[in-house]
Design an enzyme around this catalytic site. Structure first.
Site, PDB file in Angstrom:
ATOM      1  CG  ASP A  41      -4.968   1.981   2.368  1.00 48.61           C
ATOM      2  OD1 ASP A  41      -6.260   1.315   2.547  1.00 48.61           O
ATOM      3  OD2 ASP A  41      -3.416   1.899   1.935  1.00 48.61           O
ATOM      4  CG  HIS A  99      -1.516  -1.094   1.442  1.00 50.17           C
ATOM      5  ND1 HIS A  99      -3.022  -0.489   1.038  1.00 50.17           N
ATOM      6  CD2 HIS A  99      -1.825  -2.710   1.242  1.00 50.17           C
ATOM      7  CE1 HIS A  99      -3.673  -2.079   1.547  1.00 50.17           C
ATOM      8  NE2 HIS A  99      -2.856  -2.796   1.296  1.00 50.17           N
TER       9      HIS A  99
END
Length: 479
Positions: free
Chosen positions: A137, A28
């Site tokens: 995110d 990520h």
């Protein structure tokens, strides 16, 4: 990929600032940092927030981004330091290939420590800029949609999804009791559910985050229309996305320019000596550890295939990759595979630790990729036109594997998810490698992958769909 950042040098949007909040694990951090550089290229300052060690990790592993000087000064790293807690100390990955990585669960347990620093940062920036754009995110929504941020009137939030549109759609589809529409016949009738893909603790964490992510103004996806147009369209039809703006802006890995590197990793020098399409690349990412028995079977299968290979052999990341227990990198594997490296010398190359994956996949000698099918690895392989031998381990990987092999038809299956608890024998590995590297089927897959790769690269070129959608997103946030 010999693609460059767009020329937006004439842009100056000092009235808008972006705050980027990744989940602090490599899969990520990497796309978030690349997205940050893309946005900074428009003259928009980006504030990248994570733990100190993870900001450092993102920068150290950002191959190619150090070549881009124009955007570096526009990215501000914020890394609050905390007294280490028991749940943040290093822990070895369970020595079992089927288990969800423990370090990911531990990181999720302490992400709430970023809540107050993020709130303070957004509050400070909101007094200086007309509008603050928070890009978080999908698994960090709770840090944005908190009471302290909600009361700030000039803040907008957007969710960045680091998984495939295919995976995200079916994750949401399977979670709905009442389906809002019927799926057409060209959509796979069976897709692996999330059962067995992660730990119960992570499943609860993810479900809680996705509920809050619905509060965002829109969604960004690290994919492109040439790969997943059908599933982007399906996502727009879901009730949760009603009145939200969706942007397919990927793959964000387009920033790297492999041809301009002045120093080469040893594996790239080795690849320079090999014939075109003659080498299979083997890597299982940053969240996977195999049992010793499985490693031996994989090693034997690669050897028996009689094909050239590069094998990146590494343990899964720990919570903090910069804190080591004194064990030399690869020491365990040297003992486990004693004599193997010498036995395959000239035909196989072992890399213990970190490797420049995108540059490896972009080399003309690479003809295939044995992969866990993490979405970053899938995108990098498909961007470079390299077919995949799919070996999913956990998380979104089973669905990504299906996308690659059954929908896009640019890969073969090594390990079927239904048999995830079984040992993959050397004969199965050998067969999969030969199918991909030494068969008519493999040639057809490479041809298909090259065509798809050209389409993907076209999507991020000037005038391509992803380039236009990123332009559209920027135009929206600076309106």
């Amino acid at each position: 990929m010999a693609a460059h950042i767009g020329d937006h040098s004439g842009y100056k949007h000092n009235q808008v600032a972006v705050v980027a909040i990744p989940l602090p694990i490599q899969g990520h951090l990497n796309p978030f940092l690349r997205l940050s550089h893309l946005i900074a290229a428009y003259g928009i300052p980006v504030h990248f927030v994570s733990f100190a060690s993870h900001n450092q990790q993102a920068k150290v592993r950002a191959h190619g981004l150090d070549q881009i000087n124009s955007t570096i000064t526009m990215i501000n790293f914020h890394d609050p330091h905390f007294i280490p807690l028991p749940s943040l100390t290093n822990t070895k990955q369970n020595n079992c290939i089927t288990k969800f990585p423990t370090h990911v669960t531990r990181i999720c347990d302490v992400c709430h420590l970023l809540e107050h620093p993020i709130s303070e940062l957004i509050g400070s920036l909101s007094a200086k800029f007309k509008r603050i754009i928070v890009i978080h995110d999908s698994l960090m929504a709770s840090l944005v949609h908190q009471d302290a941020v909600k009361i700030i009137s000039n803040v907008e939030s957007y969710t960045f999804h680091t998984s495939s549109a295919f995976t995200i759609f079916f994750f949401m589809w399977h979670s709905m009791v009442e389906k809002p529409f019927n799926l057409s016949s060209d959509i796979p009738h069976y897709v692996p559910s999330s059962k067995g893909c992660s730990s119960p603790e992570f499943e609860k964490f993810a479900a809680d985050q996705y509920k809050l992510a619905n509060l965002s103004s829109g969604r960004l996806y690290n994919t492109c229309r040439s790969l997943e147009n059908k599933y982007m369209d399906l996502l727009t039809q879901l009730p949760a996305n009603k009145n939200k703006k969706l942007f397919a802006i990927g793959p964000v890995n387009r920033l790297i320019n492999t041809s301009s590197n002045t120093s080469k990793h040893k594996c790239l020098e080795w690849l320079d000596e090999q014939e075109s399409d003659s080498v299979i690349y083997v890597s299982f990412g940053t969240t996977t550890s195999m049992t010793d028995e499985q490693i031996k079977e994989l090693a034997d299968g690669l050897d028996r295939s009689n094909q050239k290979f590069i094998w990146v052999l590494r343990e899964a990341d720990e919570v903090n990759i910069f804190k080591k227990d004194g064990t030399a990198v690869g020491e365990h594997y040297d003992q486990l595979l004693k004599g193997y490296e010498e036995a395959v010398r000239g035909r196989g190359l072992m890399v213990k630790g970190w490797a420049p994956q995108l540059e490896i996949l972009g080399h003309e000698a690479i003809g295939g990729f044995i992969s866990h099918c993490g979405w970053n690895s899938c995108l990098e392989s498909l961007s470079m036109g390299v077919p995949i031998a799919a070996w999913p381990i956990h998380s979104d990987q089973p669905k990504n594997s299906m996308l690659v092999t059954e929908v896009l038809k640019v890969g073969v299956v090594v390990k079927d998810w239904a048999n995830r608890d079984e040992l993959i024998t050397s004969s199965v590995v050998e067969s999969a490698v030969r199918r991909l590297m030494a068969s008519k089927e493999g040639e057809e897959l490479r041809k298909r992958a090259r065509e798809l790769g050209a389409s993907v690269r076209g999507s991020v070129a000037k005038g391509g769909t992803s380039c236009l959608e990123l332009d559209s997103f920027v135009a929206h946030i600076i309106r």
